[in-house]
Design a protein around this motif. Structure first.
Motif, PDB file in Angstrom:
ATOM      1  N   PRO A  70     -68.327  -6.164-106.882  1.00 18.73           N
ATOM      2  CA  PRO A  70     -69.094  -4.876-106.225  1.00 18.73           C
ATOM      3  C   PRO A  70     -70.118  -5.377-105.049  1.00 18.73           C
ATOM      4  O   PRO A  70     -70.483  -6.399-104.895  1.00 18.73           O
ATOM      5  N   GLN A  71     -70.443  -4.220-104.181  1.00 16.82           N
ATOM      6  CA  GLN A  71     -71.045  -4.560-103.211  1.00 16.82           C
ATOM      7  C   GLN A  71     -72.472  -3.394-102.885  1.00 16.82           C
ATOM      8  O   GLN A  71     -71.442  -2.256-102.759  1.00 16.82           O
ATOM      9  N   LYS A  72     -73.241  -3.848-102.793  1.00 17.95           N
ATOM     10  CA  LYS A  72     -74.524  -2.844-102.438  1.00 17.95           C
ATOM     11  C   LYS A  72     -74.541  -2.613-101.015  1.00 17.95           C
ATOM     12  O   LYS A  72     -74.577  -3.321-100.186  1.00 17.95           O
ATOM     13  N   ALA A  85     -76.019   0.700 -98.235  1.00 19.98           N
ATOM     14  CA  ALA A  85     -77.264   1.988 -97.971  1.00 19.98           C
ATOM     15  C   ALA A  85     -76.836   3.082 -98.593  1.00 19.98           C
ATOM     16  O   ALA A  85     -77.686   4.155 -99.113  1.00 19.98           O
ATOM     17  N   GLU A  86     -75.483   3.296 -98.919  1.00 23.56           N
ATOM     18  CA  GLU A  86     -75.083   4.608 -99.459  1.00 23.56           C
ATOM     19  C   GLU A  86     -74.811   4.643-101.075  1.00 23.56           C
ATOM     20  O   GLU A  86     -74.844   5.528-101.680  1.00 23.56           O
ATOM     21  N   GLY A  87     -74.776   3.338-101.326  1.00 22.86           N
ATOM     22  CA  GLY A  87     -74.276   3.162-103.039  1.00 22.86           C
ATOM     23  C   GLY A  87     -73.691   1.867-103.328  1.00 22.86           C
ATOM     24  O   GLY A  87     -73.884   0.808-102.646  1.00 22.86           O
ATOM     25  N   ILE A  88     -72.973   1.772-104.317  1.00 23.12           N
ATOM     26  CA  ILE A  88     -72.408   0.516-104.467  1.00 23.12           C
ATOM     27  C   ILE A  88     -70.815   0.932-104.335  1.00 23.12           C
ATOM     28  O   ILE A  88     -70.099   1.519-105.073  1.00 23.12           O
ATOM     29  N   LEU A  89     -70.196  -0.042-103.503  1.00 24.64           N
ATOM     30  CA  LEU A  89     -68.687  -0.151-103.574  1.00 24.64           C
ATOM     31  C   LEU A  89     -68.157  -1.090-104.479  1.00 24.64           C
ATOM     32  O   LEU A  89     -68.379  -2.093-104.823  1.00 24.64           O
ATOM     33  N   ASP A  90     -67.020  -0.617-104.987  1.00 24.42           N
ATOM     34  CA  ASP A  90     -66.251  -1.334-105.964  1.00 24.42           C
ATOM     35  C   ASP A  90     -64.747  -1.070-106.136  1.00 24.42           C
ATOM     36  O   ASP A  90     -64.447   0.348-105.862  1.00 24.42           O
ATOM     37  N   TRP A  91     -63.854  -1.734-106.211  1.00 24.54           N
ATOM     38  CA  TRP A  91     -62.308  -1.288-106.320  1.00 24.54           C
ATOM     39  C   TRP A  91     -62.173  -0.716-107.848  1.00 24.54           C
ATOM     40  O   TRP A  91     -62.646  -1.308-109.084  1.00 24.54           O
ATOM     41  N   LYS A  92     -61.522   0.497-107.839  1.00 22.44           N
ATOM     42  CA  LYS A  92     -61.229   1.110-109.286  1.00 22.44           C
ATOM     43  C   LYS A  92     -59.823   1.261-109.217  1.00 22.44           C
ATOM     44  O   LYS A  92     -59.297   1.760-108.253  1.00 22.44           O
ATOM     45  N   LYS A  93     -59.545   0.956-110.442  1.00 29.13           N
ATOM     46  CA  LYS A  93     -57.881   1.347-110.881  1.00 29.13           C
ATOM     47  C   LYS A  93     -57.907   2.921-110.534  1.00 29.13           C
ATOM     48  O   LYS A  93     -58.651   3.659-111.200  1.00 29.13           O
TER      49      LYS A  93
END
Length: 160
Positions: free
Chosen positions: A96-98, A100-108
């Motif tokens: 995951p990566q924080k 300014a918009e929120g948290i980015l993450d790869w999701k199935k």
């Protein structure tokens, strides 16, 4: 067509999703995107927003126009142009990566589409499978009355 974009970056059977820290869709997983700037086309906006929100540089040739998501409430129509970018299975982007918009993450994709998943909008679970699998652009039209979804229409689109 609209002054906003919504973009999904696909890697094999995963999507890079943003858990939003702002309204709309506060606390929900969604694609990245945003508002077009003066003189900017929808595809230019999509590419810029992806770079700003993720740092990923995509090319116009890799950006597929998948149509639009439109919602009508109290006789006002709003919408977003919808884009899909497919990256190689070995594409590396640490999450995951924080941001300014929120948290980015790869999701199935299966997790996102699970009927009991309450972390995504009802619209996303309806339009996303179509956007991922159909080659022609589609307009997804949602009609709301008093905050409740009362109708969904899928309309074929012709792009010029």
């Amino acid at each position: 067509m609209y002054n906003q974009t919504l973009c999904f970056i696909k890697r094999s059977e995963e999507l890079l999703m943003l858990n939003r820290e702002k309204t709309p869709n506060l606390g929900m997983w969604n694609g990245v995107g945003g508002k077009t700037e003066h003189g900017e086309t929808a595809i230019q906006c999509a590419i810029r927003e992806i770079m700003e929100e993720t740092g990923i540089q995509v090319l116009t040739s890799n950006t597929q126009n998948k149509g639009a998501v439109t919602w009508i409430e109290e006789h006002q129509t709003t919408g977003m142009d919808l884009f899909l970018i497919e990256v190689a299975q070995n594409f590396t982007y640490e999450t995951p990566q924080k941001t300014a918009e929120g948290i980015l993450d790869w999701k199935k994709i299966d997790w996102l589409m699970h009927p009991r998943n309450r972390g995504v909008s009802e619209m996303l679970q309806q339009f996303l499978p179509i956007a991922l699998h159909e080659t022609s652009p589609v307009e997804h039209v949602y009609t709301y009355e008093k905050g409740e979804l009362v109708r969904y229409e899928k309309r074929e689109m012709v792009l010029f």
